[in-house]
Design a protein around this motif. Structure first.
Motif, PDB file in Angstrom:
ATOM      1  N   ASN A   1     -13.297   6.968  -6.828  1.00 34.26           N
ATOM      2  CA  ASN A   1     -12.788   5.611  -7.002  1.00 34.26           C
ATOM      3  C   ASN A   1     -11.362   5.419  -6.486  1.00 34.26           C
ATOM      4  OD1 ASN A   1     -14.959   4.073  -8.438  1.00 34.26           O
ATOM      5  ND2 ASN A   1     -14.820   5.890  -9.717  1.00 34.26           N
ATOM      6  N   VAL A   2     -11.041   6.126  -5.413  1.00 33.03           N
ATOM      7  CA  VAL A   2      -9.725   5.947  -4.799  1.00 33.03           C
ATOM      8  C   VAL A   2      -9.692   4.572  -4.138  1.00 33.03           C
ATOM      9  CG1 VAL A   2      -8.167   6.805  -3.025  1.00 33.03           C
ATOM     10  CG2 VAL A   2      -9.456   8.403  -4.437  1.00 33.03           C
ATOM     11  N   GLU A   3      -8.642   3.818  -4.389  1.00 31.91           N
ATOM     12  CA  GLU A   3      -8.556   2.455  -3.845  1.00 31.91           C
ATOM     13  C   GLU A   3      -8.609   2.467  -2.324  1.00 31.91           C
ATOM     14  OE1 GLU A   3      -5.635  -0.416  -5.258  1.00 31.91           O
ATOM     15  OE2 GLU A   3      -5.398   0.856  -7.025  1.00 31.91           O
TER      16      GLU A   3
ATOM     17  N   SER B   1       0.807  -1.222   0.000  1.00 34.70           N
ATOM     18  CA  SER B   1       0.000   0.000   0.000  1.00 34.70           C
ATOM     19  C   SER B   1       0.840   1.272   0.000  1.00 34.70           C
ATOM     20  CB  SER B   1      -0.951   0.023   1.201  1.00 34.70           C
ATOM     21  OG  SER B   1      -1.884  -1.011   1.082  1.00 34.70           O
ATOM     22  N   LEU B   2       1.882   1.281  -0.825  1.00 30.86           N
ATOM     23  CA  LEU B   2       2.636   2.524  -1.005  1.00 30.86           C
ATOM     24  C   LEU B   2       1.854   3.390  -1.979  1.00 30.86           C
ATOM     25  CD1 LEU B   2       6.160   0.948  -1.409  1.00 30.86           C
ATOM     26  CD2 LEU B   2       5.174   1.952   0.648  1.00 30.86           C
ATOM     27  N   PHE B   3       2.065   4.702  -1.905  1.00 29.46           N
ATOM     28  CA  PHE B   3       1.403   5.606  -2.850  1.00 29.46           C
ATOM     29  C   PHE B   3       2.247   5.684  -4.118  1.00 29.46           C
ATOM     30  CE2 PHE B   3      -0.331   8.085   1.046  1.00 29.46           C
ATOM     31  CZ  PHE B   3      -1.302   7.118   1.231  1.00 29.46           C
TER      32      PHE B   3
ATOM     33  N   LYS C   1      -6.432  11.416  -1.707  1.00 28.73           N
ATOM     34  CA  LYS C   1      -7.435  11.353  -2.776  1.00 28.73           C
ATOM     35  C   LYS C   1      -6.971  12.081  -4.040  1.00 28.73           C
ATOM     36  CE  LYS C   1     -11.594  10.629  -0.070  1.00 28.73           C
ATOM     37  NZ  LYS C   1     -12.936  11.137   0.204  1.00 28.73           N
ATOM     38  N   MET C   2      -6.453  13.307  -3.878  1.00 25.63           N
ATOM     39  CA  MET C   2      -6.012  14.054  -5.049  1.00 25.63           C
ATOM     40  C   MET C   2      -4.850  13.325  -5.726  1.00 25.63           C
ATOM     41  SD  MET C   2      -7.914  16.476  -5.792  1.00 25.63           S
ATOM     42  CE  MET C   2      -7.832  18.175  -6.245  1.00 25.63           C
ATOM     43  N   GLY C   3      -3.976  12.751  -4.939  1.00 25.12           N
ATOM     44  CA  GLY C   3      -2.839  12.022  -5.511  1.00 25.12           C
ATOM     45  C   GLY C   3      -3.296  10.814  -6.305  1.00 25.12           C
ATOM     46  N   ALA C   4      -4.208  10.040  -5.713  1.00 26.10           N
ATOM     47  CA  ALA C   4      -4.670   8.828  -6.383  1.00 26.10           C
ATOM     48  C   ALA C   4      -5.475   9.164  -7.638  1.00 26.10           C
ATOM     49  CB  ALA C   4      -5.512   7.994  -5.416  1.00 26.10           C
ATOM     50  N   ALA C   5      -6.201  10.288  -7.590  1.00 29.55           N
ATOM     51  CA  ALA C   5      -7.076  10.638  -8.716  1.00 29.55           C
ATOM     52  C   ALA C   5      -6.350  11.435  -9.798  1.00 29.55           C
ATOM     53  CB  ALA C   5      -8.276  11.442  -8.203  1.00 29.55           C
ATOM     54  N   ARG C   6      -5.093  11.791  -9.538  1.00 27.41           N
ATOM     55  CA  ARG C   6      -4.342  12.659 -10.451  1.00 27.41           C
ATOM     56  C   ARG C   6      -4.398  12.238 -11.921  1.00 27.41           C
ATOM     57  NH1 ARG C   6       0.815  15.976 -10.621  1.00 27.41           N
ATOM     58  NH2 ARG C   6       1.639  14.587 -12.199  1.00 27.41           N
ATOM     59  N   PRO C   7      -4.137  10.969 -12.240  1.00 27.69           N
ATOM     60  CA  PRO C   7      -4.176  10.605 -13.663  1.00 27.69           C
ATOM     61  C   PRO C   7      -5.549  10.860 -14.298  1.00 27.69           C
ATOM     62  CG  PRO C   7      -3.138   8.863 -12.376  1.00 27.69           C
ATOM     63  CD  PRO C   7      -3.714   9.843 -11.395  1.00 27.69           C
ATOM     64  N   MET C   8      -6.626  10.556 -13.559  1.00 28.43           N
ATOM     65  CA  MET C   8      -7.976  10.793 -14.073  1.00 28.43           C
ATOM     66  C   MET C   8      -8.229  12.286 -14.258  1.00 28.43           C
ATOM     67  SD  MET C   8     -10.073   8.375 -14.776  1.00 28.43           S
ATOM     68  CE  MET C   8     -11.752   8.942 -14.516  1.00 28.43           C
ATOM     69  N   ILE C   9      -7.790  13.076 -13.277  1.00 31.17           N
ATOM     70  CA  ILE C   9      -8.012  14.517 -13.342  1.00 31.17           C
ATOM     71  C   ILE C   9      -7.254  15.113 -14.524  1.00 31.17           C
ATOM     72  CG2 ILE C   9      -7.611  16.705 -12.137  1.00 31.17           C
ATOM     73  CD1 ILE C   9      -8.107  15.177  -9.502  1.00 31.17           C
ATOM     74  N   LEU C  10      -5.995  14.679 -14.693  1.00 35.02           N
ATOM     75  CA  LEU C  10      -5.203  15.206 -15.807  1.00 35.02           C
ATOM     76  C   LEU C  10      -5.828  14.834 -17.151  1.00 35.02           C
ATOM     77  CD1 LEU C  10      -1.516  14.750 -14.614  1.00 35.02           C
ATOM     78  CD2 LEU C  10      -2.896  16.808 -14.693  1.00 35.02           C
ATOM     79  N   SER C  11      -6.347  13.610 -17.262  1.00 38.92           N
ATOM     80  CA  SER C  11      -6.922  13.246 -18.554  1.00 38.92           C
ATOM     81  C   SER C  11      -8.215  14.033 -18.785  1.00 38.92           C
ATOM     82  CB  SER C  11      -7.114  11.737 -18.676  1.00 38.92           C
ATOM     83  OG  SER C  11      -8.290  11.336 -18.055  1.00 38.92           O
ATOM     84  N   GLY C  12      -8.941  14.369 -17.726  1.00 41.76           N
ATOM     85  CA  GLY C  12     -10.108  15.235 -17.859  1.00 41.76           C
ATOM     86  C   GLY C  12      -9.709  16.618 -18.363  1.00 41.76           C
ATOM     87  N   LEU C  13      -8.615  17.141 -17.811  1.00 39.21           N
ATOM     88  CA  LEU C  13      -8.155  18.470 -18.228  1.00 39.21           C
ATOM     89  C   LEU C  13      -7.707  18.461 -19.690  1.00 39.21           C
ATOM     90  CD1 LEU C  13      -6.187  19.577 -15.027  1.00 39.21           C
ATOM     91  CD2 LEU C  13      -8.319  20.542 -15.896  1.00 39.21           C
ATOM     92  N   ARG C  14      -7.083  17.347 -20.103  1.00 40.83           N
ATOM     93  CA  ARG C  14      -6.651  17.267 -21.513  1.00 40.83           C
ATOM     94  C   ARG C  14      -7.862  17.243 -22.451  1.00 40.83           C
ATOM     95  NH1 ARG C  14      -2.804  13.381 -19.733  1.00 40.83           N
ATOM     96  NH2 ARG C  14      -3.895  11.745 -20.855  1.00 40.83           N
TER      97      ARG C  14
END
Lengths: 263, 250
Positions: free
Chosen positions: B148-150, A88-90, B172-185
């Motif tokens: 949908n954060v694990e 569970s690392l980030f 949450k923001m870290g985990a969702a980052r890829p989704m957020i960036l693709s939304g911005l693109r």
């Protein structure tokens, strides 16, 4: 340092269909400071549930967990820190940031957090990988990062939930030996869940054997062989006898109960 | 990617480009296609250079870029805030996700006359229309990503006693980052396209307006030249933003 005392602990769940289900019951256990305790038992015996209660991640339905004088009712990583099976690392944080995560949550300044995280990385031998990302590391290394993250808060007790479960046999043995030496040297109190008979015996001052449905403590076995131990311990008569005993207790019982074994 | 492979890919791209240019040259010379339909490539290129030599076209480019940038900033901030708020609760998240995905699929261009009605024919209507188009994919992806954060990452947060603020901002923001960036693109692409469409459909200035004017004057050469400039402009903006918003970690 203080004792961890579990008294008459029980945990019940209500399933989706509304049935009551007892995960574990009648758990009484005292863990001394500096002791290394392993917990072994068949799947569904409530080992993880018990460990979660020890660290305050889960509230027991009955009974109590006390560390010294204080009741454990919510997680406090300074007292009891977790190492999870899946690391569970980030993945979006560098290795050193992952190690410092608990310190950051505890409100440490950026500088302190970084310094202490690097120190703990050195402790687990991963200084070189500080600025890498978790996915660039092997499973064994990721688990060491996860251990460093837990140790960074200098917890009184380390709670490890099948930390080597996801690793292959060789890595598991090598890493296990190394970690147990590190933790021994630090005089760390450890509670470790495992599925492996060898691991359960090799590290333990005491082995807690659990039985399933409902989960309860079946037996507590003291392992008298002096610490620190090396692999030659595994070739001794004492080890073999313990292994046979545990096999009967854990695996054989599970076979008898197992739904797949037909008459 | 290997260098030889990369060379091959670029070689084929250039070849495709060359085929189009050759077909164009061939069509207007030997092929006998009317220059009213397809002007000579040399005339079009000359018109491009001439257009770029005028102050008027740079003023128009400035207007179009300004509209795109402001529209994107509005879409991004509104999308982030809306997505963040909607993801706070299970109920609002579930309701919001559906509404946003409808907004994303709905042909908003149908409403453009109303945008003109509400905000006039100036740059405000282009900005608002572009922002509305960009808002939906951004807000949708932010909501989806944050919802949908694990569970195992959240468990680490509980075990290490993360504050609610840390749970939101770090985990949450870290985990969702890829989704957020693709939304911005996606948002960038939709904003640039819809601003141009809005200018074509009704405006007083901007590159799209120039194109629309050229079209009503049946000036095919300028029409082609302006189209090329618009393609180049949107491509440059999209590439810049694409680079800036690329996720480094998955």
């Amino acid at each position: 340092m203080s004792q961890l005392v579990v008294e008459d602990l029980s945990v019940e769940y209500t399933s989706m269909s509304g049935d009551r289900f007892t995960a574990c019951t009648d758990i009484n256990l005292t863990i001394e400071s500096g002791e290394f305790v392993t917990i072994i038992g068949p799947s569904g015996c409530g080992k993880s549930t018990l460990l979660h209660c020890l660290g305050g991640l889960l509230q027991p339905s009955g009974g109590s967990v006390k560390l010294g004088e204080s009741v454990v009712d919510s997680p406090d990583p300074h007292k009891a820190s977790f190492v999870f099976q899946d690391y569970s690392l980030f993945p979006w944080k560098s290795v050193v940031d992952n190690v410092g995560m608990g310190l950051k949550f505890a409100g440490g300044s950026k500088k302190e957090v970084a310094a202490q995280a690097r120190e703990k990385l050195e402790f687990v031998g991963l200084t070189r990988f500080a600025d890498r990302y978790p996915r660039e590391l092997s499973g064994g290394m990721q688990q060491r990062v996860s251990l460093a993250r837990a140790l960074a808060l200098e917890p009184q007790i380390l709670l490890m939930d099948e930390p080597f479960g996801a690793l292959d046999e060789q890595t598991r043995r090598a890493l296990g030996e190394e970690m147990s030496q590190i933790l021994r040297a630090a005089g760390q109190t450890v509670v470790l869940i495992t599925h492996s008979l060898d691991e359960a015996i090799f590290w333990a001052d005491r082995i807690v054997v659990m039985s399933a449905s409902p989960g309860r403590i079946a037996e507590v076995i003291e392992v008298k062989h002096p610490q620190p131990r090396d692999l030659s311990f595994m070739a001794t008569e004492e080890f073999q006898q313990l292994r046979v005993h545990l096999f009967e207790k854990v695996e054989f019982n599970q076979l008898q109960r197992g739904p797949k074994v037909s008459a | 990617m290997k260098a030889s492979h990369l060379a091959k890919v670029w070689g084929l791209r250039l070849l495709l480009f060359a085929v189009i240019v050759i077909a164009w040259v061939f069509g207007t010379n030997v092929g006998g296609i009317s220059t009213l339909i397809l002007p000579k490539i040399t005339d079009v290129l000359r018109a491009c250079v001439e257009l770029l030599g005028t102050a008027d076209i740079w003023a128009r480019i400035g207007v179009t870029v300004l509209e795109m940038v402001i529209a994107f900033l509005i879409a991004a901030s509104a999308g982030l805030v809306a997505g963040f708020l909607l993801s706070r609760r299970e109920m609002t998240g579930r309701v919001g996700e559906i509404l946003l995905s409808w907004g994303y699929m709905f042909p908003i261009v149908l409403l453009y006359p109303m945008f003109l009605l509400w905000t006039g024919v100036g740059i405000e209507s282009k900005i608002l229309y572009g922002a509305v188009n960009g808002f939906f994919p951004i807000a949708y992806n932010v909501t989806l990503g944050l919802r949908n954060v694990e569970e195992r990452y959240l468990k680490v947060g509980r075990a290490f006693r993360a504050s609610p603020l840390h749970t939101d901002m770090v985990i949450k923001m870290g985990a969702a980052r890829p989704m957020i960036l693709s939304g911005l693109r996606l948002g960038v692409a939709l904003v640039t396209i819809s601003v141009v469409v809005a200018e074509l459909l009704g405006s007083t200035t901007g590159l799209g307006n120039a194109l629309q004017e050229a079209s009503t004057r049946f000036n095919a050469v300028d029409q082609y030249a302006l189209t090329i400039l618009l393609i180049a402009l949107t491509a440059v903006l999209q590439v810049i933003m694409e680079r800036a918003l690329r996720s480094r970690h998955g």
